[in-house]
Design a protein around this motif. Structure first.
Motif, short mmCIF file in Angstrom:
data_model
loop_
_atom_site.label_atom_id
_atom_site.label_comp_id
_atom_site.label_asym_id
_atom_site.label_seq_id
_atom_site.Cartn_x
_atom_site.Cartn_y
_atom_site.Cartn_z
N PHE A 1 -9.03 7.17 -0.79
CA PHE A 1 -8.66 5.97 -0.03
C PHE A 1 -9.15 4.74 -0.77
O PHE A 1 -10.27 4.71 -1.29
CB PHE A 1 -9.26 6.00 1.37
N ALA B 1 0.83 -1.20 0.00
CA ALA B 1 0.00 0.00 0.00
C ALA B 1 0.87 1.25 0.00
O ALA B 1 0.54 2.24 -0.67
CB ALA B 1 -0.93 -0.01 1.21
N ALA C 1 0.84 4.04 -2.85
CA ALA C 1 0.41 5.39 -2.49
C ALA C 1 1.48 6.44 -2.79
O ALA C 1 1.16 7.56 -3.18
CB ALA C 1 0.03 5.43 -1.01
N SER D 1 -12.10 3.23 -5.20
CA SER D 1 -11.49 4.41 -4.61
C SER D 1 -12.57 5.31 -4.00
O SER D 1 -13.58 5.60 -4.64
CB SER D 1 -10.71 5.19 -5.67
N GLN E 1 -1.26 5.08 3.94
CA GLN E 1 -1.89 5.95 2.96
C GLN E 1 -2.10 7.35 3.53
O GLN E 1 -1.98 8.36 2.83
CB GLN E 1 -3.21 5.36 2.49
#
Length: 510
Positions: free
Chosen positions: A361, A121, A125, A352, A504
């Protein structure tokens, strides 16, 4: 595959009580990737595939325990999420003051808390290989410090008023009992709450399987199965122990271990099978992995379970056919269910969601398959589709997926790691990792004690919070207590999701 092979070999080398396990592939990949940067090109598909296989199989295995213990474990889960929020704030503050970029800080948080899915992640990100560098710098710090913390805590005996020692910690025993009184089964201590099971019944020279709902009579002989304390309580109520074992007489009634391999049986509870009505039989124990479980009515059987069934001698063969009893079949995986589950997870991860301040997110390929796996693992089956994966196959797929992911990340992050590992930036990243681990340990363990939880559950919860299997194995080896694994299961999957969100957030705010 060279990285996978050499990484697996490096992972089994002991450094005191520490072995890096699958993470050895990360360090070998970093080394080879630094020597030849072109080796890390074009590995995105392999990385995502390995990650999806890993987190989905974790979710399938953890789903039932997570949701069944949700209410009981809620305080520990809430504490774990609060700790993640605090250490995320600390990571942002320290990273900013030390001049570390968001990509490196996100990787350091993932590495310090050994969250491989969070690394994916963070990489997605930030769009930078420095996330992998931060992870690789912080990972050894996280594992070593976490093992030291667990070693210091697991044997503590602080007051755990809300977390007494479970009777299942005693293991399971079977005792033959002579009945001295007339008694309905529901009156026997442990029968109604299913802390005991009874199978053999000898009455007037004839042995058969005890039928649910019947009444016990003076001079009956019965076999009681359960934890030692529960069996003793039932035996005291009924009469006294026999000086012989009912299981020695196997002429009319016999017992045998069967492997659950039939798709029609897997995903159904013990009560749904109605073995007393079908075969005049009863299941008393279920061996799952290394755990021996009492066969409570609500226990859902999974492919690969080994059940101990007591049945009339004439019904054993038929019962075996019904349960499947095939070692070969449990080595096979339902490709339709596996593929569909991962597809659903990847689709969920691709959604998303717009957040305040222009942030977005998504669960991504790390948390999407994990969440879907947990849901399907709790459901067990949908019509003909069996979502559960036999434990041996689950562990194999999980290990392969993790090795592929870490090897790909290591190869792609190698050049950046070589450029920063021995610099002042690398030392600062290591210092941040140490602070994050120690603060997490102090907050989680101190909070667990204030909540009235035992030291074994707190140690298991911290191992699950960090999420490295080697830490759990170390904790279990130091203290045999089911509360360790229960605490681990409560926080493992939830903490992964929390850390994925955290990296994130770091990428968005720094």
């Amino acid at each position: 595959m060279v990285v996978v092979t050499l990484g697996a070999a490096f992972g089994v080398i002991p450094f005191g009580p520490l072995r890096f396990g699958a993470a050895g592939a990360l360090f070998v990949g970093l080394t080879l990737g630094a020597l030849e940067p072109s080796l890390g090109e074009g590995l995105g598909l392999i990385s995502n595939l390995g990650l999806a296989l890993f987190v989905y199989t974790v979710g399938i295995a953890a789903g039932e325990t997570f949701f069944s213990d949700l209410r009981k474990q809620m305080p520990l889960m809430g504490l774990g999420l609060a700790v993640i929020a605090v250490v995320t704030i600390i990571a942002v503050a320290m990273g900013g003051s030390l001049g570390l970029g968001d990509d490196l800080v996100a990787g350091v948080l993932a590495g310090a808390l050994t969250a491989t899915p969070a690394l994916a992640a963070a990489t997605e990100a930030t769009g930078s290989a420095d996330a992998g560098v931060g992870y690789s710098l912080a990972y050894p710090v996280g594992v070593v410090l976490s093992i030291i913390v667990v070693a210091l805590v697991v044997h503590r005996r602080w007051p755990g008023k809300k977390d007494p020692v479970p009777t299942t910690a005693e293991g399971l025993v079977a005792e033959s009992v002579l009945v001295d009184r007339r008694a309905a089964l529901r009156e026997v201590p442990g029968w109604s709450d299913e802390s005991i099971k009874m199978s053999y019944l000898a009455r007037q020279g004839r042995t058969r399987v005890l039928a649910p709902g019947e009444e016990l009579l003076p001079s009956d002989e019965v076999l009681v199965v359960g934890a030692p304390s529960a069996v003793r309580a039932a035996a005291r109520y009924l009469g006294h122990p026999l000086d012989r074992e009912l299981t020695d007489d196997r002429e009319a009634v016999d017992f045998r271990r069967f492997v659950v391999s039939s798709p029609s049986v897997a995903g159904r509870s013990v009560s749904q099978l109605n073995l007393p009505g079908r075969f005049g039989a009863v299941i008393t124990r279920v061996r799952r992995g290394d755990s021996d479980l009492l066969a409570r009515d609500g226990l859902v059987l999974q492919l690969g379970d080994r059940v101990l069934a007591v049945a009339p001698q004439s019904e054993l063969a038929t019962l075996g056919d019904y349960l499947g009893d095939s070692e070969r079949k449990i080595s096979e995986v339902d490709a339709i269910a596996l593929g569909l589950g991962i597809v659903l997870g990847l689709l969920l991860g691709s959604v998303s969601i717009a957040m305040p301040g222009g942030m977005t997110f998504s669960l991504g390929p790390a948390a999407g398959p994990l969440v879907v796996g947990m849901l399907l693992g709790a459901v067990h089956r949908t019509g003909p589709l069996i979502w559960d994966i036999p434990l041996s196959a689950n562990l194999t797929i999980r290990q392969l997926g993790l090795l592929l992911f870490l090897a790909a990340v290591g190869l792609s992050s190698g050049p950046a790691f070589a450029a920063q590992a021995l610099t002042a930036t690398g030392l600062r990243a290591g210092a941040v990792a140490a602070v994050l681990v120690l603060v997490s340990a102090a907050l989680l363990l101190g909070g667990a004690r204030l909540l009235g939880l035992s030291a074994p559950r707190a140690a298991g919860g911290f191992a699950g919070f960090v999420g490295q299997p080697a830490i759990l194995a170390f904790a279990v080896d130091k203290g045999r207590d089911e509360r360790i694994e229960s605490g681990y299961a409560a926080l493992f999957a939830l903490a992964i999701i929390g850390k994925i969100v955290a990296v994130q957030v770091i990428a968005a705010v720094m």
